[in-house]
Design a protein around this motif. Sequence first.
Motif, PDB file in Angstrom:
ATOM      1  N   PHE A  18      41.021  34.363  34.680  1.00  0.00           N
ATOM      2  CA  PHE A  18      42.249  35.007  34.211  1.00  0.00           C
ATOM      3  C   PHE A  18      42.536  34.632  32.757  1.00  0.00           C
ATOM      4  CE2 PHE A  18      42.879  36.399  38.414  1.00  0.00           C
ATOM      5  CZ  PHE A  18      43.977  37.246  38.461  1.00  0.00           C
ATOM      6  N   ASN A  63      51.275  48.494  44.291  1.00  0.00           N
ATOM      7  CA  ASN A  63      51.300  47.304  45.137  1.00  0.00           C
ATOM      8  C   ASN A  63      51.351  47.643  46.620  1.00  0.00           C
ATOM      9  OD1 ASN A  63      51.381  44.642  43.616  1.00  0.00           O
ATOM     10  ND2 ASN A  63      52.848  45.823  42.443  1.00  0.00           N
ATOM     11  N   ALA A 112      46.070  46.493  37.939  1.00  0.00           N
ATOM     12  CA  ALA A 112      46.894  45.283  37.852  1.00  0.00           C
ATOM     13  C   ALA A 112      47.445  44.900  39.226  1.00  0.00           C
ATOM     14  CB  ALA A 112      48.032  45.491  36.864  1.00  0.00           C
ATOM     15  N   TRP A 116      46.397  41.190  40.766  1.00  0.00           N
ATOM     16  CA  TRP A 116      47.354  40.116  41.005  1.00  0.00           C
ATOM     17  C   TRP A 116      47.560  39.844  42.494  1.00  0.00           C
ATOM     18  CZ3 TRP A 116      48.731  36.545  37.773  1.00  0.00           C
ATOM     19  CH2 TRP A 116      48.605  36.795  36.403  1.00  0.00           C
ATOM     20  N   THR A 117      47.437  40.881  43.315  1.00  0.00           N
ATOM     21  CA  THR A 117      47.515  40.648  44.757  1.00  0.00           C
ATOM     22  C   THR A 117      46.298  39.860  45.231  1.00  0.00           C
ATOM     23  OG1 THR A 117      48.758  42.708  45.039  1.00  0.00           O
ATOM     24  CG2 THR A 117      47.775  41.748  47.013  1.00  0.00           C
ATOM     25  N   GLN A 119      44.611  37.789  43.392  1.00  0.00           N
ATOM     26  CA  GLN A 119      44.799  36.428  42.885  1.00  0.00           C
ATOM     27  C   GLN A 119      45.652  35.602  43.836  1.00  0.00           C
ATOM     28  OE1 GLN A 119      48.148  35.551  41.426  1.00  0.00           O
ATOM     29  NE2 GLN A 119      47.474  33.419  41.408  1.00  0.00           N
ATOM     30  N   TRP A 140      48.118  28.230  36.873  1.00  0.00           N
ATOM     31  CA  TRP A 140      48.989  28.717  35.815  1.00  0.00           C
ATOM     32  C   TRP A 140      48.675  28.048  34.479  1.00  0.00           C
ATOM     33  CZ3 TRP A 140      51.479  33.046  36.254  1.00  0.00           C
ATOM     34  CH2 TRP A 140      52.412  33.395  35.281  1.00  0.00           C
ATOM     35  N   ASN A 360      57.429  30.903  37.387  1.00  0.00           N
ATOM     36  CA  ASN A 360      56.254  31.496  38.021  1.00  0.00           C
ATOM     37  C   ASN A 360      55.482  30.517  38.903  1.00  0.00           C
ATOM     38  OD1 ASN A 360      55.542  34.445  37.318  1.00  0.00           O
ATOM     39  ND2 ASN A 360      56.402  33.629  35.432  1.00  0.00           N
ATOM     40  N   ILE A 364      55.095  31.450  42.870  1.00  0.00           N
ATOM     41  CA  ILE A 364      53.775  31.527  43.505  1.00  0.00           C
ATOM     42  C   ILE A 364      53.687  30.528  44.655  1.00  0.00           C
ATOM     43  CG2 ILE A 364      51.304  31.103  43.158  1.00  0.00           C
ATOM     44  CD1 ILE A 364      51.670  32.136  40.283  1.00  0.00           C
ATOM     45  N   LYS A 383      54.678  41.249  43.346  1.00  0.00           N
ATOM     46  CA  LYS A 383      54.271  41.981  42.149  1.00  0.00           C
ATOM     47  C   LYS A 383      54.919  43.361  42.070  1.00  0.00           C
ATOM     48  CE  LYS A 383      51.957  38.787  40.267  1.00  0.00           C
ATOM     49  NZ  LYS A 383      52.405  38.240  38.963  1.00  0.00           N
ATOM     50  N   SER A 387      56.865  44.020  38.750  1.00  0.00           N
ATOM     51  CA  SER A 387      56.330  45.053  37.867  1.00  0.00           C
ATOM     52  C   SER A 387      57.304  46.204  37.661  1.00  0.00           C
ATOM     53  CB  SER A 387      55.003  45.588  38.426  1.00  0.00           C
ATOM     54  OG  SER A 387      55.159  46.078  39.738  1.00  0.00           O
TER      55      SER A 387
END
Length: 439
Positions: A18, A63, A112, A116-117, A119, A140, A360, A364, A383, A387
């Motif tokens: 990332f 998403n 995206a 991110w999902t 991740q 992070w 963040n 998470i 997300k 988003s």
Amino acid sequence: MSPEGKTLLNIIILGLGFMVIFTAFGTCGNIEQTVIKSFNSTEFHGSGYTSMAIIYAVFSASNLIAPSVIAVIGPQLSLFFSGLVYSGYIAVFIHPYTSSFYTLSVLLGIAAAVLWTAQGNLLTINSKDSTIGRNSGIFWALMQFRYILLVVSGEKRYFLVSDKDRQTVFITLTVISLVGNFLFFLIQRPDPEPAPSDASDILLTSCFIYKIYYLFSTEKSIQLAMTKEMLLLSIPFAYSGLELTFYSGVYGTCLGAMTQFGDDAKGLIGLSGILIGVGEILGGGVFGILDKCNRFGRNPVVFLGLFTHIVAFYLIFLNIASDAPVAPEEGTQMQAFIQPSVTVALICSFLLGLGDSCFNTQLISIVGFLFREDSASAFAVFKFVQSITAAVAFFYSNYFLLHWQLLIMVLTGFLGTITFFVVEWGVISSRRDSDYDSI
């Protein structure tokens, strides 16, 4: 290698991948609006803010399907193919056309959501309840090293943007992003929990049913979004989207528009990005290391994030002219409330990064902890909310003066912190009840 060592290595590789991809994409995003303004071609009529609004609008809608993609092709391939779209978006600026620019904006929104999902899903399956906070901090911090590499965007010649310079920059960024994509293939499958041998067929069948279920239904994500915890967390999710828009796009544009900073105003964009990254890295590293030492849960870290951001917003309100986000190419002529200071502006960059890491890393961590069994759906909801608010913020950034944008973030951040506290108090209470029952 031990199972614990393997999962930790996976988190490190995930963070590095990332970092490399978003070094390239972050540089692109930092200079995008300024570069677009300098295009001399009459064939191009794009807007960086509009592109980002499209990306985050499509991101939010996509998403709903992201868990299905991950269930069918797996998180590793999901990361790789999504990363390719990021590379394609960057490559558009080598020979920019309005149609290809906005087409890739739509595709990037879809990518995206999947990226991110995936991740969040990979981070969860490589973590235990006792390591989810640490791993969130490590990921992070590694990812935010991208900002140290954004010094390239501070070079003034990249803002003059002759065709040759622009093509050199964006070819380089495209290659860098492709390197990050291939890093994902180094992630190893974590060792499964031991299961009775006679249960293997049942386990295989259940996995197949699970994939079919996600392929044809988004009901799981919708049901998850309606739970009490997720409804409460949706407000800090929304705040993370608003402040993401601000520090990743709006604030850099504001600095570049400040004529009071002199000829080097646009060069401050890259330096600001580096200091945002220093704050992100410091926050992610410290909160990851201290996770096991924190007896009070996640609330103190989130409170620190709110306090840090409010201080930054107040200083920005005083130091930056109100029309800076919407100023023309030649910059703003309005006066700030104080004599504009480069030092104050860069301190605010650091505070923005530190506060963002506070929010963040803890978001998470709490999502991975609360929704371990449905991590793909849970991170898709996260997300989705983040988003869609980022899309709204990128849209109104074209029109709202700076003080209105800051006010929206302060109010949302304060309310989001309160609702996060409520959810975390529930987590702490359930832990105490569990400890009591085990006595």
